[in-house]
Design a protein around this motif. Structure first.
Motif, PDB file in Angstrom:
ATOM      1  N   GLY A  91       0.788  -1.216   0.000  1.00  0.00           N
ATOM      2  CA  GLY A  91       0.000   0.000   0.000  1.00  0.00           C
ATOM      3  C   GLY A  91       0.821   1.267   0.000  1.00  0.00           C
ATOM      4  N   VAL A  92       0.148   2.356  -0.301  1.00  0.00           N
ATOM      5  CA  VAL A  92       0.772   3.670  -0.216  1.00  0.00           C
ATOM      6  C   VAL A  92       1.152   3.964   1.234  1.00  0.00           C
ATOM      7  N   ASN A  93       0.310   3.517   2.175  1.00  0.00           N
ATOM      8  CA  ASN A  93       0.561   3.761   3.596  1.00  0.00           C
ATOM      9  C   ASN A  93       0.827   2.491   4.386  1.00  0.00           C
ATOM     10  N   ALA A  94       0.197   1.398   4.025  1.00  0.00           N
ATOM     11  CA  ALA A  94       0.398   0.112   4.702  1.00  0.00           C
ATOM     12  C   ALA A  94       1.255  -0.777   3.813  1.00  0.00           C
ATOM     13  N   GLY A 132       0.535 -12.365  -4.404  1.00  0.00           N
ATOM     14  CA  GLY A 132       1.498 -11.267  -4.349  1.00  0.00           C
ATOM     15  C   GLY A 132       1.103 -10.132  -3.448  1.00  0.00           C
ATOM     16  N   GLY A 133      -0.115 -10.201  -2.903  1.00  0.00           N
ATOM     17  CA  GLY A 133      -0.553  -9.176  -1.959  1.00  0.00           C
ATOM     18  C   GLY A 133      -1.563  -8.217  -2.543  1.00  0.00           C
ATOM     19  N   VAL A 134      -2.165  -7.426  -1.649  1.00  0.00           N
ATOM     20  CA  VAL A 134      -3.216  -6.477  -2.006  1.00  0.00           C
ATOM     21  C   VAL A 134      -2.606  -5.086  -2.175  1.00  0.00           C
ATOM     22  N   SER A 135      -2.913  -4.437  -3.286  1.00  0.00           N
ATOM     23  CA  SER A 135      -2.495  -3.059  -3.504  1.00  0.00           C
ATOM     24  C   SER A 135      -3.549  -2.125  -2.925  1.00  0.00           C
ATOM     25  N   THR A 136      -3.121  -1.142  -2.139  1.00  0.00           N
ATOM     26  CA  THR A 136      -4.079  -0.247  -1.474  1.00  0.00           C
ATOM     27  C   THR A 136      -3.626   1.201  -1.575  1.00  0.00           C
ATOM     28  N   ALA A 137      -4.589   2.100  -1.496  1.00  0.00           N
ATOM     29  CA  ALA A 137      -4.280   3.534  -1.463  1.00  0.00           C
ATOM     30  C   ALA A 137      -5.438   4.285  -0.840  1.00  0.00           C
ATOM     31  N   VAL A 138      -5.121   5.232   0.050  1.00  0.00           N
ATOM     32  CA  VAL A 138      -6.105   6.208   0.508  1.00  0.00           C
ATOM     33  C   VAL A 138      -6.238   7.250  -0.583  1.00  0.00           C
ATOM     34  N   LEU A 139      -7.437   7.403  -1.124  1.00  0.00           N
ATOM     35  CA  LEU A 139      -7.661   8.309  -2.254  1.00  0.00           C
ATOM     36  C   LEU A 139      -7.896   9.737  -1.792  1.00  0.00           C
ATOM     37  N   TYR A 140      -8.656   9.906  -0.731  1.00  0.00           N
ATOM     38  CA  TYR A 140      -8.757  11.220  -0.079  1.00  0.00           C
ATOM     39  C   TYR A 140      -9.372  11.012   1.288  1.00  0.00           C
ATOM     40  N   GLU A 141      -9.355  12.064   2.097  1.00  0.00           N
ATOM     41  CA  GLU A 141      -9.897  11.942   3.439  1.00  0.00           C
ATOM     42  C   GLU A 141     -10.623  13.210   3.832  1.00  0.00           C
ATOM     43  N   GLY A 142     -11.553  13.065   4.735  1.00  0.00           N
ATOM     44  CA  GLY A 142     -12.298  14.208   5.226  1.00  0.00           C
ATOM     45  C   GLY A 142     -13.476  13.773   6.073  1.00  0.00           C
ATOM     46  N   GLY A 149     -14.683  10.303   6.129  1.00  0.00           N
ATOM     47  CA  GLY A 149     -13.581   9.546   6.717  1.00  0.00           C
ATOM     48  C   GLY A 149     -12.486   9.421   5.672  1.00  0.00           C
ATOM     49  N   ARG A 150     -12.010   8.206   5.454  1.00  0.00           N
ATOM     50  CA  ARG A 150     -11.002   7.975   4.417  1.00  0.00           C
ATOM     51  C   ARG A 150     -11.585   7.108   3.310  1.00  0.00           C
ATOM     52  N   LYS A 151     -11.406   7.553   2.089  1.00  0.00           N
ATOM     53  CA  LYS A 151     -11.806   6.745   0.933  1.00  0.00           C
ATOM     54  C   LYS A 151     -10.604   5.914   0.512  1.00  0.00           C
ATOM     55  N   VAL A 152     -10.799   4.585   0.440  1.00  0.00           N
ATOM     56  CA  VAL A 152      -9.692   3.666   0.166  1.00  0.00           C
ATOM     57  C   VAL A 152     -10.092   2.699  -0.939  1.00  0.00           C
ATOM     58  N   SER A 153      -9.158   2.439  -1.837  1.00  0.00           N
ATOM     59  CA  SER A 153      -9.309   1.371  -2.826  1.00  0.00           C
ATOM     60  C   SER A 153      -8.273   0.285  -2.549  1.00  0.00           C
ATOM     61  N   ALA A 154      -8.691  -0.960  -2.746  1.00  0.00           N
ATOM     62  CA  ALA A 154      -7.799  -2.111  -2.574  1.00  0.00           C
ATOM     63  C   ALA A 154      -8.071  -3.091  -3.708  1.00  0.00           C
ATOM     64  N   SER A 155      -7.003  -3.677  -4.255  1.00  0.00           N
ATOM     65  CA  SER A 155      -7.201  -4.586  -5.396  1.00  0.00           C
ATOM     66  C   SER A 155      -6.126  -5.657  -5.424  1.00  0.00           C
ATOM     67  N   VAL A 156      -6.446  -6.756  -6.117  1.00  0.00           N
ATOM     68  CA  VAL A 156      -5.499  -7.845  -6.316  1.00  0.00           C
ATOM     69  C   VAL A 156      -5.908  -8.595  -7.576  1.00  0.00           C
ATOM     70  N   VAL A 157      -4.937  -9.129  -8.295  1.00  0.00           N
ATOM     71  CA  VAL A 157      -5.210 -10.020  -9.416  1.00  0.00           C
ATOM     72  C   VAL A 157      -4.902 -11.443  -8.956  1.00  0.00           C
ATOM     73  N   LEU A 158      -5.923 -12.287  -8.907  1.00  0.00           N
ATOM     74  CA  LEU A 158      -5.761 -13.673  -8.478  1.00  0.00           C
ATOM     75  C   LEU A 158      -5.481 -14.549  -9.691  1.00  0.00           C
ATOM     76  N   PRO A 159      -4.307 -15.175  -9.767  1.00  0.00           N
ATOM     77  CA  PRO A 159      -4.047 -16.099 -10.877  1.00  0.00           C
ATOM     78  C   PRO A 159      -5.046 -17.248 -10.875  1.00  0.00           C
ATOM     79  N   LYS A 160      -5.303 -17.765 -12.042  1.00  0.00           N
ATOM     80  CA  LYS A 160      -6.239 -18.885 -12.192  1.00  0.00           C
ATOM     81  C   LYS A 160      -5.888 -20.032 -11.244  1.00  0.00           C
ATOM     82  N   ALA A 161      -4.606 -20.344 -11.115  1.00  0.00           N
ATOM     83  CA  ALA A 161      -4.187 -21.460 -10.266  1.00  0.00           C
ATOM     84  C   ALA A 161      -4.511 -21.206  -8.802  1.00  0.00           C
ATOM     85  N   VAL A 162      -4.382 -19.962  -8.338  1.00  0.00           N
ATOM     86  CA  VAL A 162      -4.698 -19.635  -6.954  1.00  0.00           C
ATOM     87  C   VAL A 162      -6.187 -19.783  -6.702  1.00  0.00           C
ATOM     88  N   VAL A 163      -7.002 -19.329  -7.644  1.00  0.00           N
ATOM     89  CA  VAL A 163      -8.456 -19.463  -7.508  1.00  0.00           C
ATOM     90  C   VAL A 163      -8.836 -20.933  -7.380  1.00  0.00           C
TER      91      VAL A 163
END
Length: 419
Positions: A102-105, A135-145, A260-274
């Motif tokens: 993540g950007v922060n985590a 490979g892990g989850v990609s995350t980012a706080v997009l904005y906060e308030g 609060g905080r707007k956050v996006s998180a994403s991951v690409v799961l390979p076929k074999a992992v699924v």
């Protein structure tokens, strides 16, 4: 007209209970005297004993709620609760490591979850295992308030418009009045909304590493007092919160603009992992996802997701967050799309309200939960928000896989009923 069967059953029960005037008296007002418990904020061993003496509950209840370990020093709870009689012990499980890029985590996180719902930790842990294998989850706080929305009442539309004009020309002074109450809070925007003679001021704050609910309330009160004292337009009344901000409520405003905080998180799961980790296929997960999104659309859901509230509530309780904020935090959008033979999964959550300082984060058990995460104390608020979103993504992956493969009922039967 057809009377539904459940309504007929309810009417039958009511008729059986209320057949005479004496029966009806059971729901009449009862004005007999009652000895109320006197509110006490500063907890002490003496106040605990006094409350338990008045409650008249058995010693087993007292031993369970006010045990020597959690209540050895009742004063540590004084800033968090009134009328303290003890603590409730909720089972805490852990999942991990959950890898987050993540950007922060950034790193591998062991995530504590406090819940009484069997199968919950296992489900989120399965999603975390799959995401980490990918490979892990990609995350980012997009904005906060964090929002607070005071309301001002005027004689009519003209005066309301004049007030908005005054606000626009006095923003710097209003900002200074609000920020004078806090070291960490910053008023970053002020958005007026007029409804005839009532003006809502949507005040958006950054709150550092705190969730900031009390912070923004105190700051907004100061802003309102400054406006009431300085504005030449007669104000009939004002309220520090006009119920426009979406505080602890799922709302369209929060879904669109965030609270609060707007956050996006994403991951690409390979076929074999699924196939190996989730025991289903990419095609089956996408098929179920389309049905689930249709269900969300037809039911009028704010956002489209499966069960953010499960993971958020367990994380919030384990780490000292305001659990009631799950009402608004559990809003967002889950997406699943094919990427070649693989599966792209993401969540976007606009209302994550968490902090690593303030509120309940300093209590012993909750501080320990944050320490398990490695996110206790200042400097970690944004990272905790990204962990929360990554956790919810793991829960979405696991439950969609279970539904798609037909494993959902069996899992709950084996883990919750027949363990």
């Amino acid at each position: 007209m057809i009377i539904p069967f459940h309504v007929q059953q309810m009417l039958s029960r009511v008729r059986g209970l209320f057949q005479t005037e004496q029966d009806a008296a059971r729901i009449a007002p009862d004005t007999s005297p009652v000895s109320s418990l006197r509110p006490v904020r500063s907890a002490s061993p003496k106040s605990l004993e006094r409350y338990w003496a008045k409650l008249g509950a058995g010693s087993a209840a007292k031993d369970a709620l006010a045990d020597a370990n959690s209540c050895a020093d009742p004063a540590i709870y004084s800033a968090n609760i009134e009328n303290l009689i003890g603590t409730v012990k909720v089972p805490v499980g852990v999942l991990g490591p959950l890898r987050i890029n993540g950007v922060n985590a950034k790193g591998d996180f062991n995530v504590p979850l406090a819940t009484t719902e069997a199968a919950l930790v296992a489900s989120y842990a399965r999603g975390a295992y799959a995401a980490t294998k990918a490979g892990g989850v990609s995350t980012a706080v997009l904005y906060e308030g964090v929002l607070r929305s005071p309301a001002f009442v005027f004689e009519g539309l003209l005066q309301a418009g004049q007030f908005v004009d005054w606000v626009v020309n006095n923003i710097d002074a209003l900002k200074a009045a609000a920020e004078a109450t806090t070291r960490h809070g910053k008023l970053v925007s002020l958005e007026p909304a007029i409804d005839t003679n009532i003006v809502f001021l949507l005040c958006r704050y950054t709150t550092g590493d705190a969730a900031g609910q009390n912070m923004v309330t105190i700051a907004t009160h100061a802003l309102c007092e400054h406006a009431a004292a300085q504005c030449p337009i007669p104000i009939r009344n004002w309220y520090v919160e006009g119920n426009y901000s979406g505080d602890k409520k799922a709302s369209s405003l929060g879904t669109l603009t965030g609270r609060g905080r707007k956050v996006s998180a994403s991951v690409v799961l390979p076929k074999a992992v699924v196939e190996k980790a989730l025991r289903t296929s990419v095609a089956e997960m996408l098929d179920y996802g389309r049905v689930a999104n249709l269900g969300a659309l037809l039911s009028g859901q704010l956002g489209a997701q499966a069960h953010y509230a499960n993971g958020l509530a367990a994380l919030y309780i384990a780490t000292g967050q305001d659990a009631a904020c799950v009402a608004e935090s559990a809003v967002g959008f889950t997406r699943m799309e094919a990427r070649g033979e693989d599966l792209f999964c993401s969540v976007t959550m606009p209302n994550i309200l968490v902090g690593t300082v303030g509120g309940g984060t300093g209590l012993p058990s909750q501080q320990a939960g944050l320490s398990v995460l490695g996110l206790a104390g200042a400097g970690n608020g944004a990272a905790l928000a990204e962990v929360a979103a990554a956790l919810c993504l793991c829960g979405e992956i696991s439950i969609v896989a279970a539904m798609a493969a037909g494993h959902f009922t069996d899992a709950h039967a084996s883990l919750a009923r027949h363990r």
